[in-house]
Design a protein around this motif. Structure first.
Motif, PDB file in Angstrom:
ATOM      1  N   ALA A 154      19.039  46.660  52.387  1.00  0.00           N
ATOM      2  CA  ALA A 154      19.407  45.780  51.278  1.00  0.00           C
ATOM      3  C   ALA A 154      19.991  46.611  50.139  1.00  0.00           C
ATOM      4  CB  ALA A 154      18.188  44.988  50.807  1.00  0.00           C
ATOM      5  N   ALA A 155      19.472  47.824  49.942  1.00  0.00           N
ATOM      6  CA  ALA A 155      20.008  48.710  48.900  1.00  0.00           C
ATOM      7  C   ALA A 155      21.446  49.124  49.220  1.00  0.00           C
ATOM      8  CB  ALA A 155      19.117  49.936  48.742  1.00  0.00           C
ATOM      9  N   ASP A 156      21.740  49.370  50.509  1.00  0.00           N
ATOM     10  CA  ASP A 156      23.111  49.706  50.910  1.00  0.00           C
ATOM     11  C   ASP A 156      24.058  48.564  50.565  1.00  0.00           C
ATOM     12  OD1 ASP A 156      22.446  52.206  52.037  1.00  0.00           O
ATOM     13  OD2 ASP A 156      22.044  51.292  54.004  1.00  0.00           O
ATOM     14  N   LEU A 157      23.666  47.340  50.923  1.00  0.00           N
ATOM     15  CA  LEU A 157      24.516  46.178  50.639  1.00  0.00           C
ATOM     16  C   LEU A 157      24.680  45.965  49.141  1.00  0.00           C
ATOM     17  CD1 LEU A 157      23.399  43.632  53.368  1.00  0.00           C
ATOM     18  CD2 LEU A 157      25.560  44.891  53.226  1.00  0.00           C
ATOM     19  N   ALA A 158      23.618  46.167  48.383  1.00  0.00           N
ATOM     20  CA  ALA A 158      23.703  46.012  46.928  1.00  0.00           C
ATOM     21  C   ALA A 158      24.676  47.047  46.353  1.00  0.00           C
ATOM     22  CB  ALA A 158      22.326  46.150  46.293  1.00  0.00           C
ATOM     23  N   TRP A 159      24.611  48.292  46.847  1.00  0.00           N
ATOM     24  CA  TRP A 159      25.546  49.335  46.408  1.00  0.00           C
ATOM     25  C   TRP A 159      26.985  48.921  46.705  1.00  0.00           C
ATOM     26  CZ3 TRP A 159      28.849  52.280  49.502  1.00  0.00           C
ATOM     27  CH2 TRP A 159      29.552  53.286  48.824  1.00  0.00           C
ATOM     28  N   ALA A 160      27.233  48.438  47.923  1.00  0.00           N
ATOM     29  CA  ALA A 160      28.585  48.030  48.312  1.00  0.00           C
ATOM     30  C   ALA A 160      29.073  46.876  47.440  1.00  0.00           C
ATOM     31  CB  ALA A 160      28.614  47.632  49.783  1.00  0.00           C
ATOM     32  N   GLU A 161      28.215  45.914  47.179  1.00  0.00           N
ATOM     33  CA  GLU A 161      28.610  44.773  46.345  1.00  0.00           C
ATOM     34  C   GLU A 161      28.905  45.212  44.911  1.00  0.00           C
ATOM     35  OE1 GLU A 161      25.505  41.896  46.955  1.00  0.00           O
ATOM     36  OE2 GLU A 161      26.211  41.448  48.983  1.00  0.00           O
ATOM     37  N   ARG A 162      28.099  46.117  44.364  1.00  0.00           N
ATOM     38  CA  ARG A 162      28.367  46.639  43.009  1.00  0.00           C
ATOM     39  C   ARG A 162      29.689  47.405  42.985  1.00  0.00           C
ATOM     40  NH1 ARG A 162      23.070  48.018  43.292  1.00  0.00           N
ATOM     41  NH2 ARG A 162      23.565  50.215  43.601  1.00  0.00           N
ATOM     42  N   TYR A 163      29.899  48.237  43.995  1.00  0.00           N
ATOM     43  CA  TYR A 163      31.117  49.045  44.072  1.00  0.00           C
ATOM     44  C   TYR A 163      32.357  48.149  44.139  1.00  0.00           C
ATOM     45  CZ  TYR A 163      34.501  52.481  45.638  1.00  0.00           C
ATOM     46  OH  TYR A 163      35.614  53.272  45.749  1.00  0.00           O
ATOM     47  N   LEU A 164      32.344  47.183  45.045  1.00  0.00           N
ATOM     48  CA  LEU A 164      33.495  46.277  45.153  1.00  0.00           C
ATOM     49  C   LEU A 164      33.621  45.400  43.912  1.00  0.00           C
ATOM     50  CD1 LEU A 164      33.376  45.220  48.909  1.00  0.00           C
ATOM     51  CD2 LEU A 164      34.941  46.844  47.809  1.00  0.00           C
ATOM     52  N   GLY A 165      32.489  44.999  43.333  1.00  0.00           N
ATOM     53  CA  GLY A 165      32.509  44.177  42.129  1.00  0.00           C
ATOM     54  C   GLY A 165      33.102  44.901  40.933  1.00  0.00           C
ATOM     55  N   ALA A 166      33.072  46.232  40.949  1.00  0.00           N
ATOM     56  CA  ALA A 166      33.644  47.023  39.854  1.00  0.00           C
ATOM     57  C   ALA A 166      35.085  47.444  40.141  1.00  0.00           C
ATOM     58  CB  ALA A 166      32.777  48.256  39.610  1.00  0.00           C
ATOM     59  N   THR A 167      35.634  47.025  41.267  1.00  0.00           N
ATOM     60  CA  THR A 167      37.007  47.372  41.628  1.00  0.00           C
ATOM     61  C   THR A 167      37.985  46.503  40.853  1.00  0.00           C
ATOM     62  OG1 THR A 167      36.353  48.102  43.832  1.00  0.00           O
ATOM     63  CG2 THR A 167      38.654  47.460  43.554  1.00  0.00           C
ATOM     64  N   VAL A 168      39.024  47.127  40.313  1.00  0.00           N
ATOM     65  CA  VAL A 168      40.066  46.405  39.591  1.00  0.00           C
ATOM     66  C   VAL A 168      41.431  46.776  40.151  1.00  0.00           C
ATOM     67  CG1 VAL A 168      38.722  46.208  37.448  1.00  0.00           C
ATOM     68  CG2 VAL A 168      40.250  48.158  37.766  1.00  0.00           C
ATOM     69  N   LEU A 169      42.400  45.914  39.930  1.00  0.00           N
ATOM     70  CA  LEU A 169      43.782  46.191  40.292  1.00  0.00           C
ATOM     71  C   LEU A 169      44.492  46.637  39.024  1.00  0.00           C
ATOM     72  CD1 LEU A 169      46.106  46.101  42.390  1.00  0.00           C
ATOM     73  CD2 LEU A 169      46.594  43.800  41.532  1.00  0.00           C
ATOM     74  N   CYS A 170      45.016  47.837  39.055  1.00  0.00           N
ATOM     75  CA  CYS A 170      45.732  48.375  37.899  1.00  0.00           C
ATOM     76  C   CYS A 170      47.235  48.308  38.171  1.00  0.00           C
ATOM     77  CB  CYS A 170      45.320  49.819  37.641  1.00  0.00           C
ATOM     78  SG  CYS A 170      43.584  49.974  37.150  1.00  0.00           S
ATOM     79  N   ARG A 171      47.933  47.822  37.178  1.00  0.00           N
ATOM     80  CA  ARG A 171      49.383  47.738  37.252  1.00  0.00           C
ATOM     81  C   ARG A 171      49.984  48.821  36.354  1.00  0.00           C
ATOM     82  NH1 ARG A 171      47.070  42.770  37.770  1.00  0.00           N
ATOM     83  NH2 ARG A 171      46.769  42.421  35.581  1.00  0.00           N
ATOM     84  N   PRO A 172      51.262  49.128  36.545  1.00  0.00           N
ATOM     85  CA  PRO A 172      51.880  50.146  35.682  1.00  0.00           C
ATOM     86  C   PRO A 172      51.666  49.805  34.205  1.00  0.00           C
ATOM     87  CG  PRO A 172      53.375  49.513  37.426  1.00  0.00           C
ATOM     88  CD  PRO A 172      52.213  48.562  37.490  1.00  0.00           C
ATOM     89  N   ARG A 173      51.365  50.812  33.439  1.00  0.00           N
ATOM     90  CA  ARG A 173      51.152  50.675  31.994  1.00  0.00           C
ATOM     91  C   ARG A 173      50.006  49.729  31.655  1.00  0.00           C
ATOM     92  NH1 ARG A 173      56.125  51.004  33.410  1.00  0.00           N
ATOM     93  NH2 ARG A 173      56.666  48.832  33.330  1.00  0.00           N
ATOM     94  N   ASP A 174      49.079  49.536  32.588  1.00  0.00           N
ATOM     95  CA  ASP A 174      47.924  48.672  32.355  1.00  0.00           C
ATOM     96  C   ASP A 174      47.014  49.305  31.310  1.00  0.00           C
ATOM     97  OD1 ASP A 174      45.758  46.862  32.610  1.00  0.00           O
ATOM     98  OD2 ASP A 174      46.238  46.568  34.726  1.00  0.00           O
ATOM     99  N   MET A 175      46.535  48.528  30.381  1.00  0.00           N
ATOM    100  CA  MET A 175      45.707  49.053  29.301  1.00  0.00           C
ATOM    101  C   MET A 175      44.209  48.840  29.519  1.00  0.00           C
ATOM    102  SD  MET A 175      47.953  50.560  27.683  1.00  0.00           S
ATOM    103  CE  MET A 175      46.997  51.168  26.320  1.00  0.00           C
ATOM    104  N   GLN A 176      43.797  48.274  30.671  1.00  0.00           N
ATOM    105  CA  GLN A 176      42.372  48.160  30.944  1.00  0.00           C
ATOM    106  C   GLN A 176      41.747  49.558  30.858  1.00  0.00           C
ATOM    107  OE1 GLN A 176      40.998  45.692  34.378  1.00  0.00           O
ATOM    108  NE2 GLN A 176      43.169  45.685  34.891  1.00  0.00           N
ATOM    109  N   VAL A 177      40.573  49.648  30.293  1.00  0.00           N
ATOM    110  CA  VAL A 177      39.906  50.948  30.149  1.00  0.00           C
ATOM    111  C   VAL A 177      39.783  51.637  31.510  1.00  0.00           C
ATOM    112  CG1 VAL A 177      37.729  52.059  29.520  1.00  0.00           C
ATOM    113  CG2 VAL A 177      38.682  50.256  28.072  1.00  0.00           C
ATOM    114  N   SER A 178      39.426  50.891  32.541  1.00  0.00           N
ATOM    115  CA  SER A 178      39.233  51.501  33.865  1.00  0.00           C
ATOM    116  C   SER A 178      40.540  51.989  34.494  1.00  0.00           C
ATOM    117  CB  SER A 178      38.534  50.519  34.799  1.00  0.00           C
ATOM    118  OG  SER A 178      39.281  49.322  34.866  1.00  0.00           O
ATOM    119  N   CYS A 179      41.682  51.568  33.966  1.00  0.00           N
ATOM    120  CA  CYS A 179      42.978  51.959  34.532  1.00  0.00           C
ATOM    121  C   CYS A 179      43.549  53.221  33.894  1.00  0.00           C
ATOM    122  CB  CYS A 179      43.985  50.809  34.386  1.00  0.00           C
ATOM    123  SG  CYS A 179      43.557  49.378  35.387  1.00  0.00           S
ATOM    124  N   ARG A 180      42.974  53.652  32.793  1.00  0.00           N
ATOM    125  CA  ARG A 180      43.538  54.830  32.105  1.00  0.00           C
ATOM    126  C   ARG A 180      43.066  56.111  32.697  1.00  0.00           C
ATOM    127  NH1 ARG A 180      42.135  53.007  26.264  1.00  0.00           N
ATOM    128  NH2 ARG A 180      42.400  50.834  26.681  1.00  0.00           N
TER     129      ARG A 180
END
Length: 180
Positions: A154-180
């Motif tokens: 269950a901990a493995d699945l929770a890790w995977a869900e958190r990891y994917l849940g924190a994934t973002v799509l960054c576009r050129p010149r994107d200003m999201q903090v996670s994209c810089r």
């Protein structure tokens, strides 16, 4: 199993891939502690990167994070349709697999879909599971999978869900903090 399903999904949804890729979109996730690149390849039609825990290989692994890009696929299909194709083709690649319903969602203001597959016996004879996140870019489909070979907790699945849940799509010149 992952490669077979990804290739089948692309072939089922794409008749031809355009040679010109969309401008430098990319998936960004939290750093993978103790993971190393195991395999990577790219051409005008697609790219793939597989990361495994240090000391493991893409042939012998317990966890794997795979990132793929399919040029032009988002212009012809949706993340939900991509994930549904994986769901429909899973029983051929893995008899007895449990496949979750495709969940449609939005990531970085773009259409996205999630799916979980649990295969009781992969090609190596051991259980294999993966959680998939597909996000439509401007024209490319971006896919990230977290896979487990052997027993998963269950901990493995929770890790995977958190990891994917924190994934973002960054576009050129994107200003999201996670994209810089």
């Amino acid at each position: 199993m992952r490669h077979v399903l990804a290739i089948c999904a692309v072939l089922a949804l794409a008749s031809a891939c355009p040679a010109i890729a969309a401008e430098a979109e990319r998936l960004v996730s939290p750093p993978l502690s103790n993971f190393v690149p195991g395999y990577s390849a790219a051409n005008d039609a697609q790219s793939i990167r597989e990361e495994v825990p240090r000391g493991e290989t893409v042939e012998r692994w317990t966890r794997m994070v795979t990132t793929q890009r399919f040029t032009g696929l988002a212009a012809r299909s949706t993340p939900a349709a991509y994930a549904q194709t994986i769901a429909e083709q899973t029983p051929r690649a893995c008899p007895g697999a449990k496949v979750s319903p495709v969940a449609s969602l939005t990531v970085s203001s773009r259409a996205a879909a999630r799916l979980q597959v649990d295969c009781p016996r992969s090609e190596g004879g051991v259980p294999e599971s993966f959680l998939l996140l597909a996000i439509a870019g401007q024209s490319d489909m971006h896919v990230r999978q977290v896979a487990f070979r052997g027993a998963k907790s269950a901990a493995d699945l929770a890790w995977a869900e958190r990891y994917l849940g924190a994934t973002v799509l960054c576009r050129p010149r994107d200003m999201q903090v996670s994209c810089r």
